[in-house]
Design a protein around this motif. Structure first.
Motif, PDB file in Angstrom:
ATOM      1  N   ARG A   5       0.827  -1.202   0.000  1.00 12.92           N
ATOM      2  CA  ARG A   5       0.000   0.000   0.000  1.00 12.92           C
ATOM      3  C   ARG A   5       0.867   1.261   0.000  1.00 12.92           C
ATOM      4  O   ARG A   5       0.524   2.260  -0.626  1.00 12.92           O
ATOM      5  CB  ARG A   5      -0.922   0.006   1.230  1.00 12.92           C
ATOM      6  CG  ARG A   5      -1.927  -1.122   1.279  1.00 12.92           C
ATOM      7  CD  ARG A   5      -2.835  -1.139   0.082  1.00 12.92           C
ATOM      8  NE  ARG A   5      -3.680   0.052  -0.024  1.00 12.92           N
ATOM      9  CZ  ARG A   5      -4.499   0.308  -1.030  1.00 12.92           C
ATOM     10  NH1 ARG A   5      -4.553  -0.525  -2.061  1.00 12.92           N
ATOM     11  NH2 ARG A   5      -5.238   1.395  -1.040  1.00 12.92           N
ATOM     12  N   PHE A   8       2.043   1.804  -3.423  1.00  9.10           N
ATOM     13  CA  PHE A   8       0.910   2.258  -4.221  1.00  9.10           C
ATOM     14  C   PHE A   8       0.698   3.767  -4.048  1.00  9.10           C
ATOM     15  O   PHE A   8       0.531   4.505  -5.027  1.00  9.10           O
ATOM     16  CB  PHE A   8      -0.338   1.486  -3.808  1.00  9.10           C
ATOM     17  CG  PHE A   8      -1.615   1.996  -4.430  1.00  9.10           C
ATOM     18  CD1 PHE A   8      -1.858   1.861  -5.790  1.00  9.10           C
ATOM     19  CD2 PHE A   8      -2.585   2.596  -3.648  1.00  9.10           C
ATOM     20  CE1 PHE A   8      -3.038   2.323  -6.357  1.00  9.10           C
ATOM     21  CE2 PHE A   8      -3.764   3.059  -4.203  1.00  9.10           C
ATOM     22  CZ  PHE A   8      -3.996   2.925  -5.558  1.00  9.10           C
ATOM     23  N   HIS A   9       0.744   4.232  -2.810  1.00  8.47           N
ATOM     24  CA  HIS A   9       0.526   5.657  -2.570  1.00  8.47           C
ATOM     25  C   HIS A   9       1.717   6.500  -3.030  1.00  8.47           C
ATOM     26  O   HIS A   9       1.535   7.655  -3.457  1.00  8.47           O
ATOM     27  CB  HIS A   9       0.211   5.900  -1.091  1.00  8.47           C
ATOM     28  CG  HIS A   9      -1.185   5.519  -0.723  1.00  8.47           C
ATOM     29  ND1 HIS A   9      -1.474   4.364  -0.019  1.00  8.47           N
ATOM     30  CD2 HIS A   9      -2.377   6.103  -1.002  1.00  8.47           C
ATOM     31  CE1 HIS A   9      -2.790   4.284   0.138  1.00  8.47           C
ATOM     32  NE2 HIS A   9      -3.358   5.312  -0.443  1.00  8.47           N
ATOM     33  N   LEU A  12       1.005   6.917  -6.607  1.00  7.56           N
ATOM     34  CA  LEU A  12      -0.045   7.920  -6.795  1.00  7.56           C
ATOM     35  C   LEU A  12       0.531   9.329  -6.738  1.00  7.56           C
ATOM     36  O   LEU A  12       0.190  10.191  -7.562  1.00  7.56           O
ATOM     37  CB  LEU A  12      -1.128   7.765  -5.729  1.00  7.56           C
ATOM     38  CG  LEU A  12      -2.196   6.695  -5.938  1.00  7.56           C
ATOM     39  CD1 LEU A  12      -3.177   6.714  -4.768  1.00  7.56           C
ATOM     40  CD2 LEU A  12      -2.939   6.893  -7.248  1.00  7.56           C
ATOM     41  N   ARG A  13       1.380   9.579  -5.750  1.00 11.98           N
ATOM     42  CA  ARG A  13       1.991  10.904  -5.616  1.00 11.98           C
ATOM     43  C   ARG A  13       2.866  11.224  -6.825  1.00 11.98           C
ATOM     44  O   ARG A  13       2.870  12.350  -7.325  1.00 11.98           O
ATOM     45  CB  ARG A  13       2.804  10.992  -4.321  1.00 11.98           C
ATOM     46  CG  ARG A  13       1.945  11.100  -3.064  1.00 11.98           C
ATOM     47  CD  ARG A  13       2.784  11.459  -1.854  1.00 11.98           C
ATOM     48  NE  ARG A  13       3.696  10.387  -1.484  1.00 11.98           N
ATOM     49  CZ  ARG A  13       3.387   9.384  -0.661  1.00 11.98           C
ATOM     50  NH1 ARG A  13       2.168   9.319  -0.134  1.00 11.98           N
ATOM     51  NH2 ARG A  13       4.271   8.463  -0.371  1.00 11.98           N
ATOM     52  N   GLU A  16       0.628  12.091  -9.801  1.00 13.55           N
ATOM     53  CA  GLU A  16       0.092  13.442  -9.729  1.00 13.55           C
ATOM     54  C   GLU A  16       1.167  14.473 -10.061  1.00 13.55           C
ATOM     55  O   GLU A  16       0.897  15.479 -10.726  1.00 13.55           O
ATOM     56  CB  GLU A  16      -0.505  13.722  -8.352  1.00 13.55           C
ATOM     57  CG  GLU A  16      -1.188  15.067  -8.297  1.00 13.55           C
ATOM     58  CD  GLU A  16      -2.028  15.285  -7.052  1.00 13.55           C
ATOM     59  OE1 GLU A  16      -2.401  16.441  -6.802  1.00 13.55           O
ATOM     60  OE2 GLU A  16      -2.314  14.302  -6.339  1.00 13.55           O
ATOM     61  N   GLN A  73      -4.004  -3.182  -8.700  1.00 12.93           N
ATOM     62  CA  GLN A  73      -4.354  -2.794  -7.341  1.00 12.93           C
ATOM     63  C   GLN A  73      -5.874  -2.797  -7.174  1.00 12.93           C
ATOM     64  O   GLN A  73      -6.621  -2.877  -8.149  1.00 12.93           O
ATOM     65  CB  GLN A  73      -3.800  -1.399  -7.023  1.00 12.93           C
ATOM     66  CG  GLN A  73      -2.294  -1.287  -7.143  1.00 12.93           C
ATOM     67  CD  GLN A  73      -1.563  -1.989  -5.994  1.00 12.93           C
ATOM     68  OE1 GLN A  73      -2.162  -2.312  -4.972  1.00 12.93           O
ATOM     69  NE2 GLN A  73      -0.274  -2.238  -6.179  1.00 12.93           N
ATOM     70  N   PRO A  75      -7.968  -0.131  -5.601  1.00 13.82           N
ATOM     71  CA  PRO A  75      -8.010   1.162  -4.914  1.00 13.82           C
ATOM     72  C   PRO A  75      -9.268   1.331  -4.064  1.00 13.82           C
ATOM     73  O   PRO A  75     -10.359   0.904  -4.462  1.00 13.82           O
ATOM     74  CB  PRO A  75      -8.008   2.175  -6.065  1.00 13.82           C
ATOM     75  CG  PRO A  75      -7.565   1.419  -7.270  1.00 13.82           C
ATOM     76  CD  PRO A  75      -7.994   0.012  -7.058  1.00 13.82           C
ATOM     77  N   SER A  78     -11.353   6.779  -2.209  1.00 11.37           N
ATOM     78  CA  SER A  78     -10.631   8.043  -2.386  1.00 11.37           C
ATOM     79  C   SER A  78      -9.503   7.892  -3.405  1.00 11.37           C
ATOM     80  O   SER A  78      -9.268   8.797  -4.221  1.00 11.37           O
ATOM     81  CB  SER A  78     -10.073   8.527  -1.046  1.00 11.37           C
ATOM     82  OG  SER A  78      -9.192   7.563  -0.493  1.00 11.37           O
ATOM     83  N   ASP A  79      -8.814   6.758  -3.366  1.00  7.03           N
ATOM     84  CA  ASP A  79      -7.746   6.520  -4.340  1.00  7.03           C
ATOM     85  C   ASP A  79      -8.322   6.341  -5.739  1.00  7.03           C
ATOM     86  O   ASP A  79      -7.723   6.773  -6.735  1.00  7.03           O
ATOM     87  CB  ASP A  79      -6.931   5.281  -3.960  1.00  7.03           C
ATOM     88  CG  ASP A  79      -6.167   5.459  -2.663  1.00  7.03           C
ATOM     89  OD1 ASP A  79      -5.899   6.613  -2.292  1.00  7.03           O
ATOM     90  OD2 ASP A  79      -5.858   4.442  -2.013  1.00  7.03           O
ATOM     91  N   LEU A  82      -9.032   9.680  -7.190  1.00  6.47           N
ATOM     92  CA  LEU A  82      -7.808  10.343  -7.646  1.00  6.47           C
ATOM     93  C   LEU A  82      -7.349   9.779  -8.980  1.00  6.47           C
ATOM     94  O   LEU A  82      -7.000  10.527  -9.896  1.00  6.47           O
ATOM     95  CB  LEU A  82      -6.704  10.203  -6.595  1.00  6.47           C
ATOM     96  CG  LEU A  82      -5.342  10.802  -6.970  1.00  6.47           C
ATOM     97  CD1 LEU A  82      -5.475  12.277  -7.315  1.00  6.47           C
ATOM     98  CD2 LEU A  82      -4.344  10.602  -5.843  1.00  6.47           C
ATOM     99  N   LEU A  83      -7.357   8.459  -9.109  1.00  7.55           N
ATOM    100  CA  LEU A  83      -6.909   7.840 -10.358  1.00  7.55           C
ATOM    101  C   LEU A  83      -7.791   8.259 -11.535  1.00  7.55           C
ATOM    102  O   LEU A  83      -7.287   8.608 -12.613  1.00  7.55           O
ATOM    103  CB  LEU A  83      -6.907   6.316 -10.228  1.00  7.55           C
ATOM    104  CG  LEU A  83      -5.727   5.705  -9.481  1.00  7.55           C
ATOM    105  CD1 LEU A  83      -5.974   4.221  -9.227  1.00  7.55           C
ATOM    106  CD2 LEU A  83      -4.428   5.887 -10.261  1.00  7.55           C
TER     107      LEU A  83
END
Length: 239
Positions: A5, A8-9, A12-13, A16, A73, A75, A78-79, A82-83
């Motif tokens: 996880r 994964f985050h 994500l960062r 972005e 994943q 998600p 919330s994730d 974002l995706l």
């Protein structure tokens, strides 16, 4: 599981951050295309056209990585927001870059034709608004600024008004065929700049969805009378 996880985050960062980089490059292309328009400079036009390759590569890389995360994943809500928001924003930024390239190509085609100073002044004003809108939309994403996202349609209003008045300005020079030819090309430029504003509003809609979890269109193209109440009186549709 915790390590997975965490990775994964981190991804994500990173995604972005890369979308913000795409935004920076798309905005730079737009800025240079507007400079080429103001100066009538074919060399800057060529620079903008070449620069689209970098934005395309950023766009494709981000899209590939987002789809990879969807596939591998699971998600949470919330994730997932974002995706999906990044996927849509990434597409709108690629379109903005394409529209900047269109500006450059049309400017290059119009090189050597006599410009109409009034039309050019209006286009420069439109370009400045569109540039500001793209910047505001990306700042809203970075700060998760819901209030800023809701200001985008208001920023878009003068852009739409200038675009609607462009054809009349162009036709006012109809007694000079070469000025008219330049003006017809610039009318297409006007429509491209107006579309850039629309893409910025679309980005703002995605940011609002990211923040609130609910998607709402800021404008309603299926009911133009809402955006253009004057149509109720005269009939027809907006430009």
């Amino acid at each position: 599981m915790r390590e997975i996880r965490q990775r994964f985050h981190e991804e994500l960062r990173a995604l972005e951050g890369d979308v913000q980089q795409t935004g920076t490059q798309a905005r730079l292309l737009l800025e240079r295309a507007l400079q080429a328009l103001a100066r009538g400079d074919p060399a800057i036009c060529d620079e903008v056209i070449r620069g689209d390759d970098e934005v395309d590569q950023l766009y494709l890389d981000v899209e590939r990585r987002i789809l990879h995360l969807f596939a591998l994943q699971t998600p949470v809500a919330s994730d997932l927001r974002l995706l999906t928001a990044l996927l849509h924003i990434n597409l709108h930024l690629e379109r903005i870059a394409d529209q900047a390239v269109n500006l450059a190509k049309i400017t290059k085609l119009a090189h050597g034709l006599p410009p109409n100073p009034t039309v050019l002044q209006h286009l420069e004003e439109m370009g400045a608004i569109a540039l500001g809108m793209v910047g505001a939309a990306m700042h809203a994403l970075a700060r998760r600024d819901l209030e800023l996202t809701r200001s985008l349609p208001e920023m878009d209003d003068p852009l739409d008004r200038l675009n609607r008045g462009m054809l009349q300005l162009v036709l006012a020079a109809s007694d000079d065929k070469r000025v008219l030819e330049w003006g017809i090309r610039m009318y297409v430029v006007s429509r491209q700049i107006e579309r850039i504003g629309d893409n910025a509003v679309d980005i703002a809609e995605q940011v609002a969805f990211l923040v609130t979890g609910e998607f709402h269109e800021f404008t309603d193209a299926s009911h133009p009378e809402i955006e253009h109440p004057e149509l109720l009186e005269r009939g027809g549709s907006p430009d």
